[in-house]
Scaffold this motif. Structure first.
Motif, PDB file in Angstrom:
ATOM      1  N   TYR A  38       0.824  -1.223   0.000  1.00  0.00           N
ATOM      2  CA  TYR A  38       0.000   0.000   0.000  1.00  0.00           C
ATOM      3  C   TYR A  38       0.854   1.268   0.000  1.00  0.00           C
ATOM      4  O   TYR A  38       0.357   2.365  -0.130  1.00  0.00           O
ATOM      5  N   CYS A  39       2.177   1.112   0.161  1.00  0.00           N
ATOM      6  CA  CYS A  39       3.014   2.258   0.532  1.00  0.00           C
ATOM      7  C   CYS A  39       3.673   2.932  -0.664  1.00  0.00           C
ATOM      8  O   CYS A  39       4.287   2.269  -1.495  1.00  0.00           O
ATOM      9  N   GLY A  82      10.435   5.111   4.838  1.00  0.00           N
ATOM     10  CA  GLY A  82      11.396   4.069   5.146  1.00  0.00           C
ATOM     11  C   GLY A  82      11.268   3.555   6.590  1.00  0.00           C
ATOM     12  O   GLY A  82      10.273   3.781   7.251  1.00  0.00           O
ATOM     13  N   THR A  83      12.305   2.884   7.006  1.00  0.00           N
ATOM     14  CA  THR A  83      12.292   2.253   8.316  1.00  0.00           C
ATOM     15  C   THR A  83      13.514   2.678   9.138  1.00  0.00           C
ATOM     16  O   THR A  83      14.542   1.987   9.126  1.00  0.00           O
ATOM     17  N   ALA A 115       9.404   3.351  14.151  1.00  0.00           N
ATOM     18  CA  ALA A 115       9.959   2.002  14.296  1.00  0.00           C
ATOM     19  C   ALA A 115       8.946   0.956  13.845  1.00  0.00           C
ATOM     20  O   ALA A 115       7.751   1.090  14.114  1.00  0.00           O
ATOM     21  N   ARG A 153       3.044  -7.009   5.997  1.00  0.00           N
ATOM     22  CA  ARG A 153       3.930  -6.630   7.092  1.00  0.00           C
ATOM     23  C   ARG A 153       4.836  -7.782   7.506  1.00  0.00           C
ATOM     24  O   ARG A 153       4.508  -8.951   7.316  1.00  0.00           O
ATOM     25  N   ASP A 177       0.717   3.543  14.844  1.00  0.00           N
ATOM     26  CA  ASP A 177      -0.128   3.737  13.663  1.00  0.00           C
ATOM     27  C   ASP A 177      -1.006   2.514  13.441  1.00  0.00           C
ATOM     28  O   ASP A 177      -0.535   1.373  13.572  1.00  0.00           O
ATOM     29  N   TYR A 208      -5.156   5.668  10.355  1.00  0.00           N
ATOM     30  CA  TYR A 208      -5.266   6.065   8.948  1.00  0.00           C
ATOM     31  C   TYR A 208      -6.244   5.158   8.218  1.00  0.00           C
ATOM     32  O   TYR A 208      -6.209   3.942   8.385  1.00  0.00           O
ATOM     33  N   GLN A 209      -7.058   5.767   7.366  1.00  0.00           N
ATOM     34  CA  GLN A 209      -7.888   4.954   6.490  1.00  0.00           C
ATOM     35  C   GLN A 209      -6.994   4.458   5.366  1.00  0.00           C
ATOM     36  O   GLN A 209      -6.188   5.246   4.833  1.00  0.00           O
ATOM     37  N   LEU A 210      -7.116   3.200   5.008  1.00  0.00           N
ATOM     38  CA  LEU A 210      -6.303   2.672   3.913  1.00  0.00           C
ATOM     39  C   LEU A 210      -6.600   3.478   2.647  1.00  0.00           C
ATOM     40  O   LEU A 210      -7.754   3.650   2.266  1.00  0.00           O
ATOM     41  N   THR A 211      -5.550   3.984   2.012  1.00  0.00           N
ATOM     42  CA  THR A 211      -5.745   4.692   0.748  1.00  0.00           C
ATOM     43  C   THR A 211      -4.962   3.953  -0.330  1.00  0.00           C
ATOM     44  O   THR A 211      -3.888   3.417  -0.072  1.00  0.00           O
TER      45      THR A 211
END
Ligand SMILES: C[S@@+](CC[C@H](N)C(=O)[O-])C[C@H]1O[C@@H](n2cnc3c(N)ncnc32)[C@H](O)[C@@H]1O
Ligand code: SF4
Length: 401
Positions: A38-39, A82-83, A115, A153, A177, A208-211
């Motif tokens: 999704y990112c 990023g992470t 994180a 994930r 989140d 957050y709503q998934l967009t």
């Protein structure tokens, strides 16, 4: 991020004092273990990252900017990605050390690190605290293993809960989140998940709503019909239920998707939404600086290896800089500020525009939006109501025509 409708709880008056918008440093760490479907953030999967080189380049970028802008009071440092939980703690420490040497740290300097809650990354939380981090934001996203797999994930719900418990033990301030309005997510299932999440929340939570972002894997799946998002009405119901439940738990929505107890809003993000100033370093980072009455927008090279090469050649890694025109500044004040419950300071809007409000915004549009309970003018501020924030894009389109 996402928008939908909502109950009528307007929140005039600035959160957390709302004095000066502040000055911050954003550090973008562009690497991830895997790309989530999704990112669309600037994130890259690399087998090997030379941390010491990156540390030197980031520190050098801070030096170059500090040489340019001179001494400033530093209100916030934010490691985003990023992470950034994949960064070597020594790199985090080097950045904090240089930033707080070149700029005067505010007594309540907020230093946040995003994180991911895999067990390996959670194991580093103690080290990043020792490096100077005083707030973490964990990318929990869901508390359901099937949903986490769907979201691509790398962690399980049990790992997320363990990371939350550790964050609560190590940090006085932490946030996490969640992503909701996922395909097939029923209101009852989300309510139960949110309830569980609340049991682990402290002063701040982002929901957050998934967009579906263009160019992502989910975008491709949505186009072929393999992924079906909940319809608008369901999304709006989920949004309203989220706002109501979190408000009842004392976590008020100070921004469309961000909820906090009084005094616990993320100071760094408030700098963006209040159109403050910040340096942006690392691949693709954006910055805003003010000088001689001008507001300058900076943008760094997006590709990690290009950014690194540029910074190593003695620069900041900046690719472009532009002086924003008056209209652009007014637009930015509104686009960012109307996301917040506190809205925008009208005196500041007028000072930037060098015009009265009636000449900046169409009075008829203002009246109509007020009559429709989407916007309100109160105590010297222009704010979207909760219903207005849910349809912010439409509201802005009507205002900025
Ligand atoms: C830069 S990302 C995450 C940082 C960290 N790498 C992580 O994944 O936890 C910041 C947050 O944006 C949210 N996000 C990113 N893309 C999204 C999307 N398409 N829809 C909804 N939320 C999204 C996620 O909740 C994520 O934690
Ligand atoms: S959501 Fe986080 S972990 Fe996933 S690709 Fe984006 S930045 Fe990386």
């Amino acid at each position: 991020m996402a928008m939908a409708t909502t109950p009528k709880v307007a929140q005039p008056g600035a959160v957390d004092g709302g004095a000066s918008p502040g000055f911050g440093l954003y550090v973008h760490w562009p690497f991830c273990l895997a790309k989530c479907p999704y990112c669309d953030f600037n994130s890259h999967v690399e087998a090997e990252v030379e941390d010491p080189r990156w540390a030197r380049a980031l520190v050098r970028a801070i030096d170059r900017y500090a040489d340019e802008i001179g001494p400033r009071r530093l209100d916030s440092i934010f490691f985003g990605g990023g992470t950034p939980s994949l960064m070597a703690p020594a790199t985090v420490a080097a950045v904090i050390e240089r930033a707080t040497t070149r700029f005067a740290p505010a007594p309540d300097l907020e230093i946040t690190l995003e994180a991911n809650p895999t067990s390996t990354e959670a194991a580093r939380l103690e080290d990043v605290r020792a490096a100077g981090i005083n707030r973490v934001s964990l990318g929990v996203q869901a508390l359901d293993d099937d949903a986490l797999r769907f979201l691509g994930r790398e962690h399980t719900a049990a790992e997320a809960l363990a990371a939350l418990a550790l964050a609560a033990r190590l940090f006085a301030r932490f946030s996490f989140d969640l992503i909701y309005a996922r395909p097939d997510q029923t209101p009852a299932a989300w309510a139960a998940e949110l309830e569980r999440a609340l049991g682990h929340a402290d002063g701040h939570l982002s929901a957050y709503q998934l967009t579906i972002e263009p160019g992502t894997r989910f975008d491709l799946l949505a186009r072929t019909g393999a992924l079906r998002m909940p319809d608008d009405e369901v999304q709006a119901d989920l949004y309203e239920a989220t706002q109501e439940r979190l408000a009842a738990a004392g976590l008020t929505a100070y921004e469309i998707s961000n909820h906090a107890r009084p005094g616990e809003a993320c100071r760094h993000n408030l700098i963006y939404w209040r159109s403050g100033e910040w340096l942006g370093i690392g691949p693709g980072a954006h910055g805003r600086l003010e000088r001689d009455g001008e507001r300058i927008a900076t943008e760094a090279w997006r590709l990690p290896k290009v950014w690194l090469a540029r910074a190593e050649q003695g620069g900041t890694g900046e690719r472009t800089r532009a002086v924003l025109g008056r209209l652009e500044r007014v637009e930015e004040l509104l686009v960012m500020g109307l996301r917040l419950g506190e809205g925008v300071d009208i005196a500041r809007l007028q000072a930037v525009a060098r015009r009265a409000l009636a000449q900046i915004l169409d009075p008829t549009a203002l009246e109509r939006l007020e009559a429709d309970d989407l916007l309100e003018l109160r105590a010297g501020r222009l704010a979207a109501t909760a219903a207005g924030r849910q349809r912010l894009n439409a509201l802005l389109a009507a205002l900025l025509r």
